[in-house]
Design a protein around this motif. Structure first.
Motif, PDB file in Angstrom:
ATOM      1  N   THR A  76       0.833  -1.201   0.000  1.00  0.00           N
ATOM      2  CA  THR A  76       0.000   0.000   0.000  1.00  0.00           C
ATOM      3  C   THR A  76       0.869   1.254   0.000  1.00  0.00           C
ATOM      4  N   ALA A  77       1.991   1.227   0.714  1.00  0.00           N
ATOM      5  CA  ALA A  77       2.907   2.377   0.719  1.00  0.00           C
ATOM      6  C   ALA A  77       3.447   2.647  -0.687  1.00  0.00           C
ATOM      7  N   ARG A  78       3.877   1.593  -1.363  1.00  0.00           N
ATOM      8  CA  ARG A  78       4.381   1.770  -2.726  1.00  0.00           C
ATOM      9  C   ARG A  78       3.267   2.255  -3.659  1.00  0.00           C
ATOM     10  N   ALA A  79       2.059   1.745  -3.442  1.00  0.00           N
ATOM     11  CA  ALA A  79       0.916   2.180  -4.249  1.00  0.00           C
ATOM     12  C   ALA A  79       0.607   3.654  -3.998  1.00  0.00           C
ATOM     13  N   MET A  80       0.705   4.081  -2.741  1.00  0.00           N
ATOM     14  CA  MET A  80       0.498   5.496  -2.424  1.00  0.00           C
ATOM     15  C   MET A  80       1.494   6.372  -3.178  1.00  0.00           C
ATOM     16  N   TRP A  81       2.755   5.932  -3.218  1.00  0.00           N
ATOM     17  CA  TRP A  81       3.783   6.689  -3.932  1.00  0.00           C
ATOM     18  C   TRP A  81       3.438   6.791  -5.419  1.00  0.00           C
ATOM     19  N   ASP A  82       3.064   5.668  -6.012  1.00  0.00           N
ATOM     20  CA  ASP A  82       2.697   5.655  -7.429  1.00  0.00           C
ATOM     21  C   ASP A  82       1.500   6.564  -7.693  1.00  0.00           C
ATOM     22  N   ILE A 101      21.415  13.152  -2.748  1.00  0.00           N
ATOM     23  CA  ILE A 101      21.246  12.354  -1.525  1.00  0.00           C
ATOM     24  C   ILE A 101      19.784  12.359  -1.091  1.00  0.00           C
ATOM     25  N   ILE A 102      19.145  13.533  -1.109  1.00  0.00           N
ATOM     26  CA  ILE A 102      17.718  13.609  -0.763  1.00  0.00           C
ATOM     27  C   ILE A 102      16.913  12.715  -1.703  1.00  0.00           C
ATOM     28  N   ASP A 103      17.212  12.791  -2.994  1.00  0.00           N
ATOM     29  CA  ASP A 103      16.483  11.975  -3.972  1.00  0.00           C
ATOM     30  C   ASP A 103      16.696  10.481  -3.722  1.00  0.00           C
ATOM     31  N   ALA A 104      17.940  10.110  -3.419  1.00  0.00           N
ATOM     32  CA  ALA A 104      18.248   8.695  -3.201  1.00  0.00           C
ATOM     33  C   ALA A 104      17.584   8.155  -1.942  1.00  0.00           C
ATOM     34  N   GLU A 105      17.362   9.039  -0.954  1.00  0.00           N
ATOM     35  CA  GLU A 105      16.754   8.613   0.303  1.00  0.00           C
ATOM     36  C   GLU A 105      15.255   8.891   0.343  1.00  0.00           C
ATOM     37  N   SER A 106      14.645   9.092  -0.826  1.00  0.00           N
ATOM     38  CA  SER A 106      13.202   9.320  -0.937  1.00  0.00           C
ATOM     39  C   SER A 106      12.591   8.306  -1.900  1.00  0.00           C
ATOM     40  N   GLY A 107      11.282   8.233  -1.883  1.00  0.00           N
ATOM     41  CA  GLY A 107      10.619   7.416  -2.891  1.00  0.00           C
ATOM     42  C   GLY A 107       9.925   6.184  -2.360  1.00  0.00           C
ATOM     43  N   PRO A 108       9.635   5.244  -3.247  1.00  0.00           N
ATOM     44  CA  PRO A 108       8.868   4.063  -2.852  1.00  0.00           C
ATOM     45  C   PRO A 108       9.571   3.185  -1.829  1.00  0.00           C
ATOM     46  N   GLU A 109      10.919   3.134  -1.886  1.00  0.00           N
ATOM     47  CA  GLU A 109      11.627   2.293  -0.912  1.00  0.00           C
ATOM     48  C   GLU A 109      11.534   2.879   0.493  1.00  0.00           C
ATOM     49  N   LEU A 110      11.702   4.196   0.603  1.00  0.00           N
ATOM     50  CA  LEU A 110      11.538   4.854   1.897  1.00  0.00           C
ATOM     51  C   LEU A 110      10.107   4.688   2.392  1.00  0.00           C
ATOM     52  N   SER A 111       9.152   4.812   1.489  1.00  0.00           N
ATOM     53  CA  SER A 111       7.738   4.646   1.848  1.00  0.00           C
ATOM     54  C   SER A 111       7.483   3.254   2.405  1.00  0.00           C
ATOM     55  N   ALA A 112       7.987   2.243   1.717  1.00  0.00           N
ATOM     56  CA  ALA A 112       7.790   0.860   2.172  1.00  0.00           C
ATOM     57  C   ALA A 112       8.510   0.599   3.484  1.00  0.00           C
TER      58      ALA A 112
END
Length: 339
Positions: A116-122, A257-268
């Motif tokens: 669901t976290a990854r889906a929220m990001w998408d 660095i901010i970009d690398a530490e953001s996104g679907p992986e951080l969300s999950a």
């Protein structure tokens, strides 16, 4: 060297310092106390990772429990307006501001939290992108399945909701509790403990993980949960967001660095932290009565909550969006991310 020359020399030296050597301290603001899962397992680890990746050039100054002032409902605006550099908040605390994103708050939508976290990001990057145009989104995630916590009587069936004043975190959970026959009382989570202790509410819907931080287990006697094979009663959408101007001001290497530490992986990762914390929260209530709602009764609750979903679809249609299509997209994204 006389004073004017010395000053000019120092100014020239400072001007020569490359942008890459800049040190940055990000003001991070959120609404929960330091012992909470959000603080300990989402905000602080993110700050530690960006500090390590930047070799100490980028750090956080974290302000938990609304220490920078304002209310939880104002956190998103604090990120938008630059009062804080980064905030961690709940989108549903500002009712009506994220109408498309509310789809994830509908009853019985969430199955697996990480999916669901990854889906929220998408979803936020696609159909709901305009709702987050004022900030840089770092992560979106749910908590584990919502649980009902009641002070004086157990809730086993829909009939047991009658006469109960129950805290709700968002507009849609308010509607869900009303559909079940309760009197919903909307409020952010920091107000729950005091409201329970004063009898303003009879109970609350909360995930297990936040129970110890608020000491809810000391204020109620009964807990009603669903079997994990069932979809969640509800969840909430959490948002980690950064001020766009602050992000734009960073040197290119710190932006990376901010970009690398953001996104679907951080969300999950954040969703996983919340689900893992549910076990400790549940254990804290081991001296109370914990009930599991059987599948047949869950089906009755789902039928009772269907008008909430239908109402959201109708509301989205009234806003010029295709509510049914948005609902189908959210479900498809969760299913896709569950594979």
């Amino acid at each position: 060297m006389n004073h004017p020359l010395r000053a000019a020399f120092l100014a020239a030296l400072l001007a020569a310092v490359p942008a890459a050597a800049q040190e940055v301290t990000l003001k991070v603001h959120h609404f929960l106390p330091p012992p909470s899962t959000g603080h300990q397992k989402v905000v602080l680890p993110w700050c530690e990772r960006i500090e390590k990746a930047s070799a100490g050039r980028m750090k956080c100054q974290v302000f938990p429990a609304m220490q920078m002032g304002g209310t939880p409902a104002r956190l998103y605006d604090q990120a938008k307006d630059g009062v804080a550099d980064v905030v961690w908040t709940v989108t549903g605390y500002t009712a009506g501001r994220f109408p498309k994103t509310e789809v994830f708050e509908l009853p019985f939508i969430m199955t697996d939290a990480e999916a669901t976290a990854r889906a929220m990001w998408d979803f936020a990057a696609g159909p709901a992108a305009e709702e987050f145009a004022d900030v840089k989104v770092l992560a979106l995630h749910p908590h584990g399945g919502g649980v009902l916590h009641v002070a004086k009587k157990p809730v086993r069936t829909l009939a047991d909701f009658r006469g109960l004043k129950l805290r709700a975190p968002t507009r849609l959970t308010t509607r869900m509790l009303a559909a079940f026959g309760a009197t919903p009382v909307g409020m952010p989570v920091p107000q729950v403990a005091e409201s329970l202790s004063k009898g303003v509410i009879d109970g609350a819907v909360l995930p297990w993980e936040v129970v110890p931080a608020l000491k809810v287990q000391e204020l109620v006697k009964f807990h009603s949960e669903f079997d994990k094979s069932q979809p969640a009663l509800y969840t909430t959408v959490f948002l980690l967001a950064m001020n766009k101007g602050r992000y734009a001001s960073l040197p290119p290497d710190l932006k990376k660095i901010i970009d690398a530490e953001s996104g679907p992986e951080l969300s999950a990762r954040a969703a996983r932290a919340f689900v893992e914390s549910d076990a400790n929260g549940r254990a804290s209530a081991s001296g109370n009565t914990i009930l599991t709602i059987p599948a047949a009764e869950v089906e009755a609750w789902r039928k009772a909550a269907q008008p909430v979903t239908d109402g959201w679809v109708k509301d989205m249609n009234g806003r010029g969006a295709d509510g049914a299509a948005l609902l189908a997209t959210a479900r498809e994204l969760i299913a896709k991310r569950s594979r």
